[in-house]
Design an enzyme around this catalytic site. Structure first.
Site, mmCIF file in Angstrom:
data_model
loop_
_atom_site.group_PDB
_atom_site.id
_atom_site.type_symbol
_atom_site.label_atom_id
_atom_site.label_comp_id
_atom_site.label_asym_id
_atom_site.label_seq_id
_atom_site.Cartn_x
_atom_site.Cartn_y
_atom_site.Cartn_z
ATOM 1 N N LYS A 99 39.664 54.825 18.703
ATOM 2 C CA LYS A 99 40.962 54.290 18.261
ATOM 3 C C LYS A 99 42.129 54.911 19.017
ATOM 4 O O LYS A 99 42.107 56.109 19.331
ATOM 5 C CB LYS A 99 41.154 54.582 16.764
ATOM 6 N N ARG A 121 40.739 35.207 4.158
ATOM 7 C CA ARG A 121 41.076 33.896 3.594
ATOM 8 C C ARG A 121 42.363 33.361 4.216
ATOM 9 O O ARG A 121 42.498 32.167 4.471
ATOM 10 C CB ARG A 121 41.225 33.990 2.070
#
Lengths: 194, 298
Positions: free
Chosen positions: B88, B172
């Protein structure tokens, strides 16, 4: 299409692309022994060979697949799939196995890490124009047996090979829109099954 | 026999960089903090590991500034792993990214879990030969990252919480908007681009293909095999598991179970089988009094 892990969706699209009314291809995902029993030819996709070999064991596919391959099931292995079909994996992890279907000694990540991944125009025996080949942390075939037919090489290293019903590539034909190698595989698989 | 034509080999193309994410599909990427955990991850069937000094749960607990890991720690993990190693960098910290590329790290995660280094700009990811993954909470954020050169998008979720609710919200949102865009007419696509604050050509491409330009993975809060299968059924193509494995009681069996669940995400009988006797998952925390890492990123 072995669909345990890896680039299987891209292979499925390539097979659907070359399906015609004269020669329809019913491409299916295989995750269980029951699904394996229903196929006439199989693609082993790229992915992580360590992961796929573990999932072959937990899914119960290792033995039936070894059996089908021994009986001559036409198979196309790309990258990790090529590793799984080779006679010998150099420096394997202790728990890694292969199906020993093509006389090669293969080194995983033979070119090195992702920074060494590349693409190149590849002349292929039997194809009029070069194939754009994408190599991703690709394996290297360090030893190629006498019975193995080499169809393409990069800098002297064989990258596309065939022995009987077994076709292997150390690159990823599913990552380009060009489906000529899938066509080659399907044509020979149809011929093999009469 | 194919002869060597001395044709030029090109590294670092978009196809080569996006291709690695294709190879990671249907797999589990595990956070590890030392070589021993990296071995457990690889032995359990991980497709890649994320090398970092502290898992997100510990970053939350400790506070302070979270930065790129010590190169010695990352090299230790590279030495024991044959699978890809990711690491990262802070948002916008292109020098940390230059360092990781020079070390041969396979994938860079420009991550909101670390403390941002730039509050306006992300890294120009086209300037690198190794691929980047970036987090997103919605489709606009995903497309802005793709426009900057990201080769994989992951939901941000809420890392280090053991709580899947935010990852579900983000998946979603991203996938729901993609579905809506495929129903939009040409004129409506301009409005979509404006609302999403995303480049119009990328929105038009989604309208045509019905999918994101790069693979979409799930991250942030996965703690159980069922969580991984939920993410996959919602439409993620792989899962990242951060604190969820090595903050649980018994990491190796849990890691193996999550790998099997990710492959067999459509088969409840297998999910039931692999969910048995895994010991306690990470305890996890609710969202009410949580610092939201997901709000980092612009």
């Amino acid at each position: 299409m072995l669909a345990l892990q890896g680039a299987f969706a891209r292979h499925m699209s390539a097979l659907e692309q070359i399906s015609t009314s004269e020669r329809p291809i019913d491409a299916r995902e295989v995750r269980t022994p029951e699904q394996l029993a229903d196929v006439d030819a199989l693609v082993l996709p790229g992915g992580e060979s360590t992961t796929i070999s573990k999932l072959l064991v937990t899914s119960g596919l290792r033995e039936p697949l070894g059996q089908r391959l021994a009986e001559g099931l036409p198979v196309f292995g790309t990258c990790a799939g090529m590793i799984l079909l080779s006679d010998e994996i150099l420096d394997p992890r202790s728990d890694q196995f292969s199906f020993e279907q093509i006389d090669l000694s293969v080194r995983r990540n033979g070119y090195g890490r992702q920074i060494a991944s590349f693409e190149v125009d590849l002349p292929v025996d039997g194809l009029d124009e070069a194939f754009r080949a994408v190599f991703i942390r690709a394996p290297i075939a360090e030893r190629v047996g006498d019975k193995v037919e080499v169809l393409a090489s990069v800098d002297g290293t064989p990258v596309l090979m065939r022995q009987n019903n077994v076709l292997v590539a150390s690159f990823h034909p599913e990552l380009t829109p060009d489906a000529r190698l899938h066509e080659l595989f399907v044509t020979s698989a149809v011929a093999a099954s009469g | 026999m194919g002869e060597n034509q001395n044709r030029e080999q090109v590294a670092g193309t978009t196809r080569v960089k996006r291709g690695l994410a294709e190879m990671l599909k249907g797999g589990v990427i595990m956070d590890v903090v030392d070589p021993e955990q990296a071995k457990i991850a690889e032995d359990s069937g991980a497709v890649a590991v994320m090398a970092l000094e502290r898992v997100p749960a510990d970053i939350r607990r400790d506070g302070g500034i979270a930065r790129m890991s010590d190169p010695v720690m990352i090299e230790g993990i590279q030495e024991v792993c044959s699978i890809p190693v990711m690491a990262k960098v802070r948002i916008g910290h292109f020098v940390e990214a230059q360092i990781l590329q020079s070390m041969g790290v396979d994938y860079i995660d420009e991550s909101e879990v670390l403390t941002p280094a730039d509050e306006t700009h992300h890294v120009d990811k086209f300037g690198f030969d190794i691929p980047f993954v970036c987090g997103a909470t919605n489709l606009g954020e995903a497309l802005r990252r793709i426009a900057e050169g990201a080769c994989m998008i992951r939901s941000k979720g809420e890392a280090g919480t053991g709580n899947i609710v935010e990852a579900v919200r983000h998946l979603r949102s991203i996938l729901g908007d993609i579905r809506k865009i495929t129903q939009a007419d040409e004129a409506e696509l301009f409005e979509w681009a404006k609302q999403l604050q995303a480049p119009l050509p990328l929105v038009q491409e989604i309208a045509e293909t019905g999918e994101l330009q790069v693979p979409l993975f799930c991250a942030g809060g996965i703690a159980t095999p069922a969580d991984a299968a939920l993410a996959m059924q919602l439409g993620a193509q792989s899962v990242f598991v951060g604190s969820g494995i090595f903050k649980s009681d018994d990491p190796a069996p849990r890691a193996r179970a999550i790998v099997e669940a990710t492959t067999n995400y459509m088969d409840p009988a297998i999910l039931a089988k692999v969910s048995r006797n895994l010991g306690a998952p990470m305890t996890g925390i609710g969202m009410d009094d949580t610092v939201k890492f997901a709000e980092r990123g612009w």
